[in-house]
Design a protein around this motif. Structure first.
Motif, PDB file in Angstrom:
ATOM      1  N   ALA A  42      46.892  44.453  44.420  1.00  0.00           N
ATOM      2  CA  ALA A  42      45.771  43.513  44.580  1.00  0.00           C
ATOM      3  C   ALA A  42      44.550  43.988  43.787  1.00  0.00           C
ATOM      4  O   ALA A  42      43.864  43.176  43.147  1.00  0.00           O
ATOM      5  N   ALA A  45      45.241  43.351  40.163  1.00  0.00           N
ATOM      6  CA  ALA A  45      45.168  41.911  39.866  1.00  0.00           C
ATOM      7  C   ALA A  45      43.733  41.470  39.623  1.00  0.00           C
ATOM      8  O   ALA A  45      43.486  40.637  38.737  1.00  0.00           O
ATOM      9  N   LEU A  46      42.769  41.999  40.366  1.00  0.00           N
ATOM     10  CA  LEU A  46      41.373  41.612  40.174  1.00  0.00           C
ATOM     11  C   LEU A  46      40.717  42.372  39.021  1.00  0.00           C
ATOM     12  O   LEU A  46      39.839  41.821  38.346  1.00  0.00           O
ATOM     13  N   PRO A  49      41.353  40.546  35.092  1.00  0.00           N
ATOM     14  CA  PRO A  49      40.459  39.535  34.522  1.00  0.00           C
ATOM     15  C   PRO A  49      39.031  40.045  34.323  1.00  0.00           C
ATOM     16  O   PRO A  49      38.360  39.652  33.357  1.00  0.00           O
ATOM     17  N   ASP A  66      41.326  32.716  38.743  1.00  0.00           N
ATOM     18  CA  ASP A  66      42.133  33.449  37.755  1.00  0.00           C
ATOM     19  C   ASP A  66      43.394  34.042  38.374  1.00  0.00           C
ATOM     20  O   ASP A  66      44.434  34.091  37.734  1.00  0.00           O
ATOM     21  N   VAL A  67      43.284  34.517  39.610  1.00  0.00           N
ATOM     22  CA  VAL A  67      44.424  35.172  40.241  1.00  0.00           C
ATOM     23  C   VAL A  67      45.141  34.285  41.256  1.00  0.00           C
ATOM     24  O   VAL A  67      46.150  34.685  41.834  1.00  0.00           O
ATOM     25  N   TRP A  69      43.950  33.068  44.198  1.00  0.00           N
ATOM     26  CA  TRP A  69      43.656  33.444  45.583  1.00  0.00           C
ATOM     27  C   TRP A  69      42.582  32.548  46.163  1.00  0.00           C
ATOM     28  O   TRP A  69      41.705  32.071  45.434  1.00  0.00           O
ATOM     29  N   VAL A  74      39.760  36.802  48.247  1.00  0.00           N
ATOM     30  CA  VAL A  74      38.963  37.459  47.204  1.00  0.00           C
ATOM     31  C   VAL A  74      37.827  38.252  47.844  1.00  0.00           C
ATOM     32  O   VAL A  74      37.589  39.411  47.496  1.00  0.00           O
TER      33      VAL A  74
END
Length: 152
Positions: A42, A45-46, A49, A66-67, A69, A74
């Motif tokens: 996780a 993943a953040l 971007p 972007d992900v 969520w 988030v």
């Protein structure tokens, strides 16, 4: 409501293989990230971007988009990452209700350290088993499926 249109045997098998592949691929990526960099999937993943923007900052809602969520996920993940010093939350100048998420020096160092091994893992388990032609075919399948999803 009518009778369910259940999967036939071939569809059920392909769908199960896809679900197993995604679970196993995510698991190997998560374990590799944790071992190599101490990042969770996780967090990675953040960070991706954020690291791809020129100034390392995105509006929280855009980061979520972007992900893929929702806002709550988030927000919770960013809070955990703030505690680790990977990101900082800032007010949004355009919208008092919104917030910006900024990649910190610690966060940038973490993504720079993690990315090469992550790419190696993806290449090993996702791309290497495929021939060039199979990769092109798979890319075409993904394009058609994504197009179908975006037409809903």
């Amino acid at each position: 409501m009518g009778k369910p249109n259940w999967f036939d045997e071939r569809e059920a098998l392909v769908w199960q293989k896809y679900r197993t592949l995604m679970r196993e691929l995510q698991g190997v990526q998560d374990r590799q990230l944790a071992r190599a960099s101490g990042l969770s999937g996780a967090e990675y993943a953040l960070l991706v971007p954020l690291s791809e923007t020129p100034d390392g900052v995105l509006r929280a809602r855009d980061l979520g988009a972007d992900v893929g969520w929702d806002r709550s996920r988030v927000s919770h993940q960013v809070r955990r990452m703030e505690r680790r010093g990977l990101v900082a939350r800032e007010p949004c100048e355009d919208d008092a209700r919104g917030s910006m998420v900024r990649l910190t020096k610690t966060g940038r160092a973490a993504i720079v350290a993690a990315a090469p091994r992550h790419v190696d893992t993806v290449r090993k388990y996702f791309f290497s088993p495929l021939s060039r032609d199979e990769m092109e075919t798979l890319g075409g399948f993904f394009d058609r499926m994504l197009h179908a999803l975006t037409q809903e």
